[in-house]
Motif scaffolding. Structure first.
Motif, PDB file in Angstrom:
ATOM      1  N   LYS A 122     -17.120   2.746  -0.107  1.00  0.00           N
ATOM      2  CA  LYS A 122     -18.033   2.201   0.898  1.00  0.00           C
ATOM      3  C   LYS A 122     -17.897   0.671   0.944  1.00  0.00           C
ATOM      4  O   LYS A 122     -17.931   0.007  -0.094  1.00  0.00           O
ATOM      5  N   GLY A 123     -17.665   0.131   2.135  1.00  0.00           N
ATOM      6  CA  GLY A 123     -17.577  -1.316   2.298  1.00  0.00           C
ATOM      7  C   GLY A 123     -16.231  -1.909   1.918  1.00  0.00           C
ATOM      8  O   GLY A 123     -16.079  -3.138   1.880  1.00  0.00           O
ATOM      9  N   ILE A 124     -15.252  -1.077   1.635  1.00  0.00           N
ATOM     10  CA  ILE A 124     -13.912  -1.549   1.268  1.00  0.00           C
ATOM     11  C   ILE A 124     -12.967  -1.204   2.410  1.00  0.00           C
ATOM     12  O   ILE A 124     -12.921  -0.056   2.872  1.00  0.00           O
ATOM     13  N   SER A 125     -12.229  -2.183   2.882  1.00  0.00           N
ATOM     14  CA  SER A 125     -11.340  -1.977   4.035  1.00  0.00           C
ATOM     15  C   SER A 125     -10.126  -1.131   3.649  1.00  0.00           C
ATOM     16  O   SER A 125      -9.745  -1.083   2.477  1.00  0.00           O
ATOM     17  N   PRO A 126      -9.497  -0.488   4.628  1.00  0.00           N
ATOM     18  CA  PRO A 126      -8.261   0.266   4.356  1.00  0.00           C
ATOM     19  C   PRO A 126      -7.170  -0.613   3.732  1.00  0.00           C
ATOM     20  O   PRO A 126      -6.419  -0.157   2.872  1.00  0.00           O
ATOM     21  N   GLU A 127      -7.114  -1.869   4.142  1.00  0.00           N
ATOM     22  CA  GLU A 127      -6.124  -2.789   3.580  1.00  0.00           C
ATOM     23  C   GLU A 127      -6.406  -3.062   2.104  1.00  0.00           C
ATOM     24  O   GLU A 127      -5.483  -3.082   1.274  1.00  0.00           O
ATOM     25  N   GLU A 128      -7.668  -3.270   1.764  1.00  0.00           N
ATOM     26  CA  GLU A 128      -8.033  -3.491   0.363  1.00  0.00           C
ATOM     27  C   GLU A 128      -7.723  -2.243  -0.477  1.00  0.00           C
ATOM     28  O   GLU A 128      -7.231  -2.360  -1.603  1.00  0.00           O
ATOM     29  N   LEU A 129      -8.000  -1.068   0.062  1.00  0.00           N
ATOM     30  CA  LEU A 129      -7.698   0.170  -0.665  1.00  0.00           C
ATOM     31  C   LEU A 129      -6.198   0.332  -0.874  1.00  0.00           C
ATOM     32  O   LEU A 129      -5.762   0.780  -1.935  1.00  0.00           O
ATOM     33  N   ALA A 130      -5.408  -0.041   0.125  1.00  0.00           N
ATOM     34  CA  ALA A 130      -3.947   0.049  -0.003  1.00  0.00           C
ATOM     35  C   ALA A 130      -3.456  -0.867  -1.119  1.00  0.00           C
ATOM     36  O   ALA A 130      -2.599  -0.480  -1.931  1.00  0.00           O
ATOM     37  N   VAL A 131      -3.996  -2.078  -1.199  1.00  0.00           N
ATOM     38  CA  VAL A 131      -3.621  -3.011  -2.268  1.00  0.00           C
ATOM     39  C   VAL A 131      -4.047  -2.445  -3.619  1.00  0.00           C
ATOM     40  O   VAL A 131      -3.277  -2.468  -4.585  1.00  0.00           O
ATOM     41  N   PHE A 132      -5.267  -1.920  -3.685  1.00  0.00           N
ATOM     42  CA  PHE A 132      -5.773  -1.337  -4.935  1.00  0.00           C
ATOM     43  C   PHE A 132      -4.865  -0.203  -5.412  1.00  0.00           C
ATOM     44  O   PHE A 132      -4.461  -0.167  -6.575  1.00  0.00           O
ATOM     45  N   ARG A 133      -4.524   0.716  -4.513  1.00  0.00           N
ATOM     46  CA  ARG A 133      -3.651   1.840  -4.873  1.00  0.00           C
ATOM     47  C   ARG A 133      -2.293   1.336  -5.368  1.00  0.00           C
ATOM     48  O   ARG A 133      -1.766   1.820  -6.367  1.00  0.00           O
ATOM     49  N   SER A 134      -1.753   0.356  -4.681  1.00  0.00           N
ATOM     50  CA  SER A 134      -0.462  -0.204  -5.061  1.00  0.00           C
ATOM     51  C   SER A 134      -0.521  -0.817  -6.458  1.00  0.00           C
ATOM     52  O   SER A 134       0.372  -0.604  -7.283  1.00  0.00           O
ATOM     53  N   LEU A 135      -1.570  -1.568  -6.725  1.00  0.00           N
ATOM     54  CA  LEU A 135      -1.722  -2.200  -8.038  1.00  0.00           C
ATOM     55  C   LEU A 135      -1.909  -1.170  -9.151  1.00  0.00           C
ATOM     56  O   LEU A 135      -1.328  -1.314 -10.236  1.00  0.00           O
TER      57      LEU A 135
END
Length: 147
Positions: A122-135
């Motif tokens: 909640k409140g996390i953008s798709p771009e932020e989630l993509a970076v998180f998954r990558s990391l």
């Protein structure tokens, strides 16, 4: 937020919260008295592209010893989550079949995980989630180099 905490500690804290939430959601209904490992095995069998799943597949997928897999699968059989049936091409092998009870467990676990994921992101953008998954994947890869 404490920026001084090591990443490993932050991940452990997050993992504890995830486990606590999933355990609470599993404390009633079809998931009652089903362990996280049993739920993961049910999910693996349910989503496997292979037609036949055997104990050896469980051992390999979850990196567990034969004796551990035997104990888990015997308990799952006793609790009517799985059946083991011989295959025509090798009398020594028994494929693992999910029961209707296990399918209900799978549906509920999927629902609980979807709800948890919605709450967590909640409140996390798709771009932020993509970076998180990558990391996360990069960190996993880095740690695999140690063993």
């Amino acid at each position: 937020m404490d920026d001084r905490l090591p990443i490993a500690i932050l991940i452990k804290i997050l993992s504890n919260h995830i486990k606590r939430n999933l355990d609470t959601a599993a404390s009633f209904g079809p998931l009652y008295n089903i362990t996280g490992t049993q739920i993961q095995i049910i999910g693996y069998i349910y989503h496997s592209p292979k037609d036949d799943i055997f104990q050896k597949d469980i051992e390999t997928k979850f990196s567990i010893r034969r004796s551990t897999a035997t104990g888990i699968l015997q308990l799952m059989e006793k609790n009517e989550l799985i059946k083991r049936e011989p295959v025509e091409y090798d009398a020594r092998l028994k494929k693992i079949i999910l029961t209707e009870k296990a399918l209900a467990v799978s549906r509920q676990a999927h629902h609980n995980l979807t709800d948890l994921e919605e709450q967590m992101t909640k409140g996390i953008s798709p771009e932020e989630l993509a970076v998180f998954r990558s990391l996360i994947w990069k960190m996993k890869t880095n740690l695999e180099e140690l063993v």
